[in-house]
Design a protein around this motif. Structure first.
Motif, short mmCIF file in Angstrom:
data_model
loop_
_atom_site.label_atom_id
_atom_site.label_comp_id
_atom_site.label_asym_id
_atom_site.label_seq_id
_atom_site.Cartn_x
_atom_site.Cartn_y
_atom_site.Cartn_z
N GLY A 88 -0.46 32.95 -17.64
CA GLY A 88 -1.35 31.89 -18.12
C GLY A 88 -2.80 32.36 -18.17
N ASN A 123 -5.79 25.62 -29.38
CA ASN A 123 -5.33 24.72 -28.35
C ASN A 123 -6.15 23.44 -28.45
OD1 ASN A 123 -3.32 26.40 -27.09
ND2 ASN A 123 -5.00 27.63 -26.31
N ARG A 165 -7.31 21.57 -26.11
CA ARG A 165 -7.84 21.28 -24.77
C ARG A 165 -8.64 22.47 -24.29
NH1 ARG A 165 -5.23 25.57 -22.66
NH2 ARG A 165 -3.28 25.97 -23.72
N ASP A 172 -7.63 27.62 -19.73
CA ASP A 172 -7.61 28.00 -18.32
C ASP A 172 -7.20 29.46 -18.30
OD1 ASP A 172 -7.16 28.21 -15.61
OD2 ASP A 172 -6.18 26.27 -15.44
N PRO A 173 -7.99 30.38 -17.78
CA PRO A 173 -9.10 30.23 -16.84
C PRO A 173 -10.52 30.30 -17.43
CG PRO A 173 -8.40 32.52 -16.85
CD PRO A 173 -7.57 31.81 -17.89
N1 GLY Z 1 -6.48 30.85 -21.66
C1 GLY Z 1 -5.20 30.56 -22.16
C2 GLY Z 1 -4.88 29.13 -22.26
O1 GLY Z 1 -5.58 28.29 -21.74
O2 GLY Z 1 -3.88 28.79 -22.88
#
Ligand code: GLY
Length: 415
Positions: free
Chosen positions: A216, A275, A277, A280-281
């Motif tokens: 992730g 995405n 949203r 992360d990170p």
């Molecule tokens: N940085 C990858 C994600 O948030 O999907």
């Protein structure tokens, strides 16, 4: 302002830290967040439960962190209930939820991206592998939390991933490989208004030198010293704004955070993924540098007033974020280990992702356990500060990458 944040990871901990000073509730949250917000259990995939909790606490703003509630229609349900929400409707969140829809929008908007073939049954896999070698990009076409992508030169590995995706019930997407370093640019979008945040880069592979399986995200840094001065403007002009306009033209205006994952090749940037949203990170690094109070900005998006806000203010310098992962992550993370360290309750340094509290101690409850954030006048100083913090944290068997931002510091990234 009474704000409800939906989510439970490091991204949401960073959002809460940036929203500090407001009356905060987080659901379902994690142990580390209880010092900043009231933590409430919730099923994030249930829009009804989210509206119920927002009503119960009389929320003036709901900020949705992860993609699942967005794709399930949580924003639509909150809008119907008259509660301001930061996050796109279900139809607009399809930019993340359906890669086929995202490709269609990009094509209509004239935005550069990889060519792709969608395969719905195991029969089509061999032909797609023939078409796309020698570097295979194989994606789960459903939601996979950023973890459903395999990039490999090993045909057998590409085939095995494709088969596993089909077996899980999702279509699989084969894409051409995009050359060049990757940029994550988060844009606040409200209809046709686009306001970019600082550009960032994450490190997706588990081990140093970009080895090991995709994760992730094992760390990130912001801003990007190697990006041309007009790099953010190019990403806004060539990608974010045309897509925002195309969504308005289709009658599904986008309101929330549009995350552009782009590869900057010899002919400029091309989209790897969208995405719906914050990422992360990267969020943990980016928001640590934001000087403007975040709550007012997110409320402005929710209320359709993004065009009225003052330009965002940022602290000078850089931020680096390093993830502490549990032993065995990402294949089989070992949970339950006790975490110790003096900085664990300081969200300016440590953001919890997979932690819970047992007998007054923090224990690991997920693969990515926590992330540390270091800041500095230079990227090198920011990275040194992040490593100083993480070295003070103990979790048996845990590991972290030692080379976050290293290629950028060494000047090894060029366009
Ligand atoms: N940085 C990858 C994600 O948030 O999907």
């Amino acid at each position: 302002m009474r704000i409800l944040v939906i989510g439970s990871g490091g991204r949401e901990h960073a959002l809460l830290h940036a929203l500090h000073g407001n009356e905060l509730t987080v659901a379902p949250g994690n142990a580390g967040m209880s010092r900043l917000a009231q933590v409430r259990p919730i099923d994030v995939s249930s829009p009804v439960d989210i509206v119920g909790l927002a009503r119960e606490i009389d929320a003036e703003l709901v900020v949705i962190g992860p993609e699942v509630p967005l794709v399930e229609g949580a924003a639509d349900a909150l809008i119907d209930a008259g509660i301001p929400v930061f996050g796109p409707t279900k139809a607009a969140a399809a930019l993340e939820g359906s890669k086929a829809f995202a490709k269609e929008v990009m094509q209509a908007a004239g935005v550069k991206t990889a060519s792709a073939t969608r395969v719905e049954s195991a029969d089509g896999i061999e032909a797609a592998l023939d078409e796309y070698g020698p570097r295979y990009v194989v994606k789960d076409d459903g939601l996979a939390g950023g973890k459903g992508v395999v990039v490999t030169e090993d045909r057998a590995e590409a085939k095995a991933h494709a088969e596993a995706v089909i077996e899980s019930g999702n279509p699989v997407l084969f894409e051409s490989f995009l050359e060049g370093p990757e940029v994550s640019l988060f844009c606040l979008v409200d209809g046709e208004t686009v306001v970019p945040l600082l550009p960032a880069q994450d490190h997706k592979r588990a081990y140093d030198n970009d080895e090991g399986p995709n994760t992730g995200g094992m760390g990130a840094y912001a801003p990007l010293p190697w990006l041309p001065e007009d790099g953010v403007q190019v990403l806004v002009d060539d990608i974010a704004r045309p897509v925002a306009e195309e969504m308005v033209n289709r009658g599904i205006p986008y309101q929330g955070l549009l995350y552009i994952g782009a590869a900057w090749g010899p002919e400029g940037p091309a989209v790897v993924e969208f995405n719906a949203r914050f990422g992360d990170p990267e969020t943990q690094a980016v928001l640590s540098l934001l000087e403007t109070p975040l709550a007012d900005v997110l409320l402005a998006v929710a209320e359709g007033r993004l065009d009225e806000i003052e330009p965002l203010k940022w602290h000078d310098g850089y931020a680096a974020m390093v993830v502490l992962a549990a032993e065995g992550y990402p294949q089989a993370a070992k949970t339950g280990g006790v975490i110790t360290g003096e900085t664990l309750d300081d969200p300016s340094q440590v953001l919890h992702a997979g932690t819970k509290e047992e007998d007054g101690e923090y224990v690991a409850s997920g693969g990515r356990v926590l992330g540390v954030v270091g800041k500095g006048a230079t990227l090198e100083e920011a990275v040194d500060n992040a490593y100083r913090i993480i070295e003070g944290i103990e979790l048996p068997g845990a590991f972290y990458r030692k080379d976050i931002a290293r290629p950028a510091i060494e000047g090894a990234i060029s366009l």
